[in-house]
Design a protein around this motif. Structure first.
Motif, PDB file in Angstrom:
ATOM      1  N   ASN A   1      18.535  11.710   9.488  1.00  0.00           N
ATOM      2  CA  ASN A   1      17.292  11.464   8.753  1.00  0.00           C
ATOM      3  C   ASN A   1      16.489  12.734   8.491  1.00  0.00           C
ATOM      4  O   ASN A   1      15.498  12.693   7.754  1.00  0.00           O
ATOM      5  N   THR A   2      16.886  13.851   9.103  1.00  0.00           N
ATOM      6  CA  THR A   2      16.103  15.083   8.946  1.00  0.00           C
ATOM      7  C   THR A   2      16.881  16.253   8.372  1.00  0.00           C
ATOM      8  O   THR A   2      16.283  17.207   7.865  1.00  0.00           O
ATOM      9  N   VAL A   3      18.205  16.193   8.415  1.00  0.00           N
ATOM     10  CA  VAL A   3      19.005  17.346   8.010  1.00  0.00           C
ATOM     11  C   VAL A   3      18.830  17.624   6.512  1.00  0.00           C
ATOM     12  O   VAL A   3      18.783  16.696   5.701  1.00  0.00           O
ATOM     13  N   PRO A   4      18.721  18.900   6.136  1.00  0.00           N
ATOM     14  CA  PRO A   4      18.549  19.223   4.708  1.00  0.00           C
ATOM     15  C   PRO A   4      19.870  19.204   3.946  1.00  0.00           C
ATOM     16  O   PRO A   4      20.852  19.809   4.360  1.00  0.00           O
ATOM     17  N   PHE A   5      19.857  18.498   2.806  1.00  0.00           N
ATOM     18  CA  PHE A   5      21.000  18.476   1.899  1.00  0.00           C
ATOM     19  C   PHE A   5      20.662  19.302   0.655  1.00  0.00           C
ATOM     20  O   PHE A   5      19.597  19.925   0.580  1.00  0.00           O
ATOM     21  N   SER A   6      21.542  19.282  -0.304  1.00  0.00           N
ATOM     22  CA  SER A   6      21.351  20.069  -1.525  1.00  0.00           C
ATOM     23  C   SER A   6      20.156  19.572  -2.329  1.00  0.00           C
ATOM     24  O   SER A   6      19.704  18.436  -2.175  1.00  0.00           O
ATOM     25  N   ASP A   7      19.658  20.447  -3.213  1.00  0.00           N
ATOM     26  CA  ASP A   7      18.558  20.118  -4.127  1.00  0.00           C
ATOM     27  C   ASP A   7      17.290  19.694  -3.397  1.00  0.00           C
ATOM     28  O   ASP A   7      16.621  18.728  -3.788  1.00  0.00           O
ATOM     29  N   ASN A   8      16.982  20.401  -2.306  1.00  0.00           N
ATOM     30  CA  ASN A   8      15.717  20.181  -1.597  1.00  0.00           C
ATOM     31  C   ASN A   8      15.555  18.724  -1.175  1.00  0.00           C
ATOM     32  O   ASN A   8      14.491  18.128  -1.318  1.00  0.00           O
ATOM     33  N   THR A   9      16.636  18.166  -0.641  1.00  0.00           N
ATOM     34  CA  THR A   9      16.651  16.769  -0.229  1.00  0.00           C
ATOM     35  C   THR A   9      16.850  16.698   1.281  1.00  0.00           C
ATOM     36  O   THR A   9      17.727  17.360   1.827  1.00  0.00           O
ATOM     37  N   TYR A  10      16.047  15.876   1.949  1.00  0.00           N
ATOM     38  CA  TYR A  10      16.101  15.781   3.406  1.00  0.00           C
ATOM     39  C   TYR A  10      16.500  14.371   3.821  1.00  0.00           C
ATOM     40  O   TYR A  10      15.882  13.392   3.406  1.00  0.00           O
ATOM     41  N   GLY A  11      17.533  14.285   4.636  1.00  0.00           N
ATOM     42  CA  GLY A  11      17.976  12.989   5.126  1.00  0.00           C
ATOM     43  C   GLY A  11      19.074  12.399   4.269  1.00  0.00           C
ATOM     44  O   GLY A  11      19.114  12.562   3.053  1.00  0.00           O
ATOM     45  N   ILE A  12      19.974  11.663   4.929  1.00  0.00           N
ATOM     46  CA  ILE A  12      21.158  11.137   4.256  1.00  0.00           C
ATOM     47  C   ILE A  12      20.807  10.081   3.210  1.00  0.00           C
ATOM     48  O   ILE A  12      21.462   9.978   2.174  1.00  0.00           O
ATOM     49  N   GLU A  13      19.768   9.277   3.453  1.00  0.00           N
ATOM     50  CA  GLU A  13      19.418   8.230   2.494  1.00  0.00           C
ATOM     51  C   GLU A  13      18.955   8.836   1.174  1.00  0.00           C
ATOM     52  O   GLU A  13      19.374   8.408   0.095  1.00  0.00           O
ATOM     53  N   SER A  14      18.077   9.826   1.250  1.00  0.00           N
ATOM     54  CA  SER A  14      17.600  10.480   0.027  1.00  0.00           C
ATOM     55  C   SER A  14      18.742  11.171  -0.701  1.00  0.00           C
ATOM     56  O   SER A  14      18.826  11.129  -1.930  1.00  0.00           O
ATOM     57  N   ALA A  15      19.625  11.826   0.067  1.00  0.00           N
ATOM     58  CA  ALA A  15      20.760  12.518  -0.547  1.00  0.00           C
ATOM     59  C   ALA A  15      21.714  11.522  -1.209  1.00  0.00           C
ATOM     60  O   ALA A  15      22.218  11.760  -2.309  1.00  0.00           O
ATOM     61  N   SER A  16      21.952  10.402  -0.541  1.00  0.00           N
ATOM     62  CA  SER A  16      22.843   9.390  -1.086  1.00  0.00           C
ATOM     63  C   SER A  16      22.294   8.810  -2.386  1.00  0.00           C
ATOM     64  O   SER A  16      23.018   8.656  -3.376  1.00  0.00           O
ATOM     65  N   LEU A  17      20.998   8.520  -2.408  1.00  0.00           N
ATOM     66  CA  LEU A  17      20.373   7.982  -3.613  1.00  0.00           C
ATOM     67  C   LEU A  17      20.368   9.009  -4.742  1.00  0.00           C
ATOM     68  O   LEU A  17      20.551   8.666  -5.912  1.00  0.00           O
ATOM     69  N   LYS A  18      20.151  10.259  -4.389  1.00  0.00           N
ATOM     70  CA  LYS A  18      20.069  11.295  -5.415  1.00  0.00           C
ATOM     71  C   LYS A  18      21.434  11.584  -6.031  1.00  0.00           C
ATOM     72  O   LYS A  18      21.562  11.676  -7.258  1.00  0.00           O
ATOM     73  N   PHE A  19      22.453  11.742  -5.209  1.00  0.00           N
ATOM     74  CA  PHE A  19      23.746  12.192  -5.734  1.00  0.00           C
ATOM     75  C   PHE A  19      24.682  11.049  -6.148  1.00  0.00           C
ATOM     76  O   PHE A  19      25.536  11.235  -7.007  1.00  0.00           O
ATOM     77  N   PHE A  20      24.494   9.860  -5.534  1.00  0.00           N
ATOM     78  CA  PHE A  20      25.415   8.768  -5.840  1.00  0.00           C
ATOM     79  C   PHE A  20      24.701   7.479  -6.254  1.00  0.00           C
ATOM     80  O   PHE A  20      25.355   6.468  -6.486  1.00  0.00           O
ATOM     81  N   ASN A  21      23.385   7.509  -6.327  1.00  0.00           N
ATOM     82  CA  ASN A  21      22.599   6.358  -6.772  1.00  0.00           C
ATOM     83  C   ASN A  21      22.921   5.107  -5.962  1.00  0.00           C
ATOM     84  O   ASN A  21      23.055   4.001  -6.498  1.00  0.00           O
ATOM     85  N   LYS A  22      23.066   5.282  -4.670  1.00  0.00           N
ATOM     86  CA  LYS A  22      23.319   4.148  -3.778  1.00  0.00           C
ATOM     87  C   LYS A  22      22.758   4.464  -2.400  1.00  0.00           C
ATOM     88  O   LYS A  22      22.530   5.623  -2.054  1.00  0.00           O
ATOM     89  N   SER A  23      22.553   3.431  -1.634  1.00  0.00           N
ATOM     90  CA  SER A  23      22.059   3.614  -0.273  1.00  0.00           C
ATOM     91  C   SER A  23      23.158   4.213   0.597  1.00  0.00           C
ATOM     92  O   SER A  23      24.351   4.082   0.301  1.00  0.00           O
ATOM     93  N   ALA A  24      22.760   4.855   1.702  1.00  0.00           N
ATOM     94  CA  ALA A  24      23.731   5.493   2.593  1.00  0.00           C
ATOM     95  C   ALA A  24      24.756   4.492   3.127  1.00  0.00           C
ATOM     96  O   ALA A  24      25.927   4.830   3.316  1.00  0.00           O
ATOM     97  N   LYS A  25      24.346   3.248   3.361  1.00  0.00           N
ATOM     98  CA  LYS A  25      25.271   2.255   3.910  1.00  0.00           C
ATOM     99  C   LYS A  25      26.378   1.893   2.930  1.00  0.00           C
ATOM    100  O   LYS A  25      27.376   1.288   3.322  1.00  0.00           O
ATOM    101  N   GLU A  26      26.214   2.270   1.657  1.00  0.00           N
ATOM    102  CA  GLU A  26      27.209   1.957   0.632  1.00  0.00           C
ATOM    103  C   GLU A  26      28.134   3.127   0.322  1.00  0.00           C
ATOM    104  O   GLU A  26      29.005   3.013  -0.538  1.00  0.00           O
ATOM    105  N   LEU A  27      27.954   4.254   1.000  1.00  0.00           N
ATOM    106  CA  LEU A  27      28.765   5.437   0.731  1.00  0.00           C
ATOM    107  C   LEU A  27      30.239   5.187   1.052  1.00  0.00           C
ATOM    108  O   LEU A  27      30.575   4.621   2.092  1.00  0.00           O
ATOM    109  N   SER A  28      31.099   5.641   0.159  1.00  0.00           N
ATOM    110  CA  SER A  28      32.533   5.577   0.430  1.00  0.00           C
ATOM    111  C   SER A  28      32.919   6.733   1.351  1.00  0.00           C
ATOM    112  O   SER A  28      32.102   7.614   1.661  1.00  0.00           O
TER     113      SER A  28
END
Length: 756
Positions: free
Chosen positions: A187-214
């Motif tokens: 929930n705190t780790v920084p991802f690309s494009d100034n995004t913090y947390g897996i949920e925000s990163a998942s929504l930004k890059f794949f337009n889905k919630s983290a629980k739906e990631l393949s």
């Protein structure tokens, strides 16, 4: 003392007589004492106070406020750090496996510090200067760094920060179980494009919630953690794919993925569904900005249980709105499809004699009004020096319908470029509540910040005429009352002589019913109807419809010379399909804190009183249905093929400055305006600028898209209620009649009279 001890003592004495060995031992002892002393001083807080176990047990991270549509789909966020926490249960197991396999394979075996890894790093990295040895960092150590960052301590920064992180990591492991640490980390780790947390990163890059990631999507995001800019999947797709495959190999090596499946996953293409939540980009930016303005005012009056004010950017609020994301995307697509072509036609119609030409008075006036020009004049620059300054070129990103471009342009070039663009305001609301379903305040928020819904007031043209007719019918005028097309000069208003566009006034002996006159938007008759009912009653009717602005008390009111806010106009028109009750467009239904507690809720603002009778409403609705079926908006039927139940009104203002269309359906009211931001710039011709050509097609294309989706059947298949027998009877007359011979013989041409 036995012989072995005597031998050892003797051996040490001999060795310490060697000055080099003695120096090395003293040096090593000093280093050890220094490190121990440094560690103790850090532990005691001499290099900054460390968080206690109590502090760590109640970690509070800044969280983005989420903006949701009516179906709880994410529209956007307000944040300083784009962070959106989720629970451990929402992490797919393959995401956890990818993380542990890649970042900390011994995660479940250590207590926050992996001593074996640290020894490896010490030997390889610090002694042999092998930078490929890694940092020996565990997930818990990384979490400590994510939570509290690092400070610059000059020479020993790395060592001091590592010690601080190790102390914090030990405390974290003592407080939290492994699953909780993984949750905090993801929930705190920084991802690309100034995004913090897996949920925000998942929504930004794949337009889905983290629980739906393949598996491959999870591996892609985990792969970016090594260097989130270098492995950014948006900007470095091939590099990111290779890193993803490294993660997949690590999963195989650690037993989380079978070797047989490796080839299947590593050969898959990297497919993104990127959605930026940058405020200037993404869906409905003008809506998000308007909601932000409202939220800032709302939150000024609400306090947390601790008595503090909520922070929009840090407190993880969840804002539920009335917008429909799917409808909004359809509206934006319809806007782009139409305005791309209309803009091209608009520019071509002017040729070399355009208002944005350097010799144009419009451009000269725009130059004078530039803030930078006013500054230059205050500095004492001559006109020549001023123009030279305006011609200095620099790389600038410019808006263009086909593709935004970067060019070397001057301030003058930029002014000319933007002066030519048509803009838009488009609002769709649910008429029974005022709930906003679509909201387009302009063509591109990045380049045009001015909102043509919340900020703008423009002349409304013929879209005001229904209010005149409503007041007249409410006052007792029968729908089958006939009015002549002929012109009248009103001597008490500077000999003002309203005229009609097109060929409608060629025969002054023709008379129209109210329905025919309204559906064909006849100016001369609208003024006569206003004269019949009286300006005062029309002004009063407008107030009952929720139009708060003081309108001009003059005959030109009938032709829509008043400047009215688009939102108020939409709310007023909603009354015709909402039992004669006007509404106020509203945006927010409720606000929740990050724990799901409702801290504010909002109800529709619907007028308690009828603005006019049900008889009047049904008459007006039938008249505006005729506008679509046989009048100025008939291209909805014959050009765009719409068969929906639609009533409406087109509008065009003086000198073709503004084009309007109001579309009424039983469950949705849509108002569209098209024009130039500069009030001095209009369409070259009425044919191009009339509302039926400039604004109506956006509504038409929008409804074509709605019709193709079963999701909106409640809107597209809804039918108007049947008008009462009295209404149908009162409308049952010939739409036109011609004066008889005797009346024509004695009828004066170009009559003059005073306004009532």
């Amino acid at each position: 003392m036995d012989s072995h001890q005597l031998y050892l003592t003797s051996w040490l004495k001999k060795r310490f007589k060697n000055k080099w060995i003695k120096a090395v031992v003293i040096l090593l002892a000093s280093v050890c004492l220094f490190i121990v002393g440094l560690y103790i001083s850090i532990y005691l807080g001499l290099f900054g106070e460390l968080p206690s176990k109590k502090d760590l047990s109640s970690i509070k991270q800044e969280q983005a406020t989420q903006l949701l549509d009516q179906h709880e789909r994410l529209i956007g966020k307000y944040y300083i750090y784009d962070r959106q926490p989720v629970a451990f249960e929402d992490f797919p197991q393959h995401l956890i496996n990818a993380l542990v396999a890649t970042e900390d394979s011994r995660f479940y075996k250590h207590d926050g510090i992996d001593n074996m890894s640290l020894i490896r790093v010490f030997v390889k990295n610090l002694i042999f200067q092998d930078k490929s040895a890694g940092g020996g960092s565990t997930i818990t150590l990384q979490l400590a760094k994510n939570l509290y960052g690092r400070e610059d301590y000059m020479l020993f920064s790395m060592l001091i920060n590592k010690f601080k992180e190790s102390i914090i990591a030990k405390r974290l492991e003592a407080i939290y179980i492994k699953e909780e640490i993984l949750t905090l980390y993801l929930n705190t780790v920084p991802f690309s494009d100034n995004t913090y947390g897996i949920e925000s990163a998942s929504l930004k890059f794949f337009n889905k919630s983290a629980k739906e990631l393949s598996i491959t999507e999870a591996a892609t995001l985990v792969g970016t953690l090594k260097a989130n800019t270098y492995f950014n999947p948006r900007t470095h797709a091939e590099r990111s794919k290779k890193r993803r495959n490294v993660v997949l190999h690590q999963m195989v090596n650690n037993g989380y993925l079978s070797k047989d499946s490796l080839n299947f996953y590593t050969t898959q293409d990297l497919k993104l569904d990127y959605h930026s939540f940058n405020h200037d980009l993404g869906i409905a930016p003008y809506f998000r900005e308007e909601v932000k303005q409202q939220l800032e005012a709302i939150l000024d009056s609400i306090k947390t249980p601790e008595g503090k004010f909520y922070n929009l950017y840090k407190d993880g609020l969840v804002v539920h709105t009335t917008l429909d994301v799917t409808m909004q995307s359809m509206a934006e697509a319809a806007m782009k499809e139409h305005l791309t072509k209309l803009q091209s036609d608009f520019e071509a119609s002017y040729g070399n004699n355009s208002p944005w030409n350097l010799s144009s008075e419009v451009l000269k006036s725009a130059i004078t009004n530039l803030p930078i020009v006013k500054q230059y004049k205050e500095q004492g620059l001559t006109d020549a020096q001023l123009m030279d300054s305006l011609r200095i070129k620099r790389p600038v990103a410019l808006f263009d319908w086909n593709d935004n471009i970067i060019r070397n342009v001057s301030i003058l070039d930029s002014l000319k470029h933007y002066l030519k663009f048509l803009n838009i305001g488009m609002l769709s609301i649910e008429p029974s509540t005022g709930a906003v379903r679509t909201y387009i305040g302009g063509i591109d928020y990045r380049y045009f910040k001015y909102d043509h819904i919340s900020q703008s007031e423009r002349q409304v043209g013929s879209t005001f005429k229904p209010f005149v007719y409503t007041a007249a019918i409410e006052d007792g005028l029968k729908p089958c009352t006939y009015f002549a097309l002929d012109k009248i000069t009103y001597t008490d208003y500077d000999d003002w002589t309203p005229t009609n566009s097109g060929n409608a006034e060629q025969d002054p002996y023709i008379n129209y019913t109210l329905e025919k006159a309204l559906s064909n938007s006849v100016n001369t008759i609208s003024v006569k109807v206003l004269n019949e009912v009286g300006i005062a009653k029309v002004l009063e009717q407008a107030k009952k419809l929720g139009i708060s602005k003081e309108l001009p008390n003059e005959p030109s009111l009938a032709l829509g010379t008043a400047e009215i806010n688009l939102g108020e106009l939409t709310g007023a028109y909603a009354s015709y399909v909402n039992k004669s009750r006007a509404v106020k467009p509203y945006y927010i239904t409720k606000i929740e804190d990050k724990y799901g507690n409702v801290i504010a809720s909002f109800e529709p603002k619907v007028s308690r009183k009828e603005a006019y009778s049900q008889y009047t409403r049904q008459v007006m609705l039938e008249m505006m249905k005729s506008t679509v079926d046989r009048g100025t908006a008939s291209r909805l039927r014959n050009t765009y093929g719409l068969t929906n139940a639609i009533a409406g009104k087109t509008g065009t203002t003086q000198n073709n400055k503004d084009g309007w269309f109001v579309g009424l359906t039983p469950n949705l009211v849509t108002v569209t305006w098209v024009g130039n931001d500069n009030h001095s710039v209009g369409f070259k011709t009425t044919r191009m600028g009339q509302g039926a050509n400039s604004a109506l097609p956006i509504f038409a294309k929008f409804y074509q898209k709605l019709n193709r989706s079963d999701e909106f059947s409640a809107i597209t298949k809804a039918k108007f209620e049947n008008a009462s027998e009295d209404v149908l009877k009162d409308l049952d007359c010939k739409p036109t009649k011609r004066d008889g011979f005797i009346k024509r013989l004695f009828k004066k041409r170009n009559k003059q009279k005073k306004f009532n």
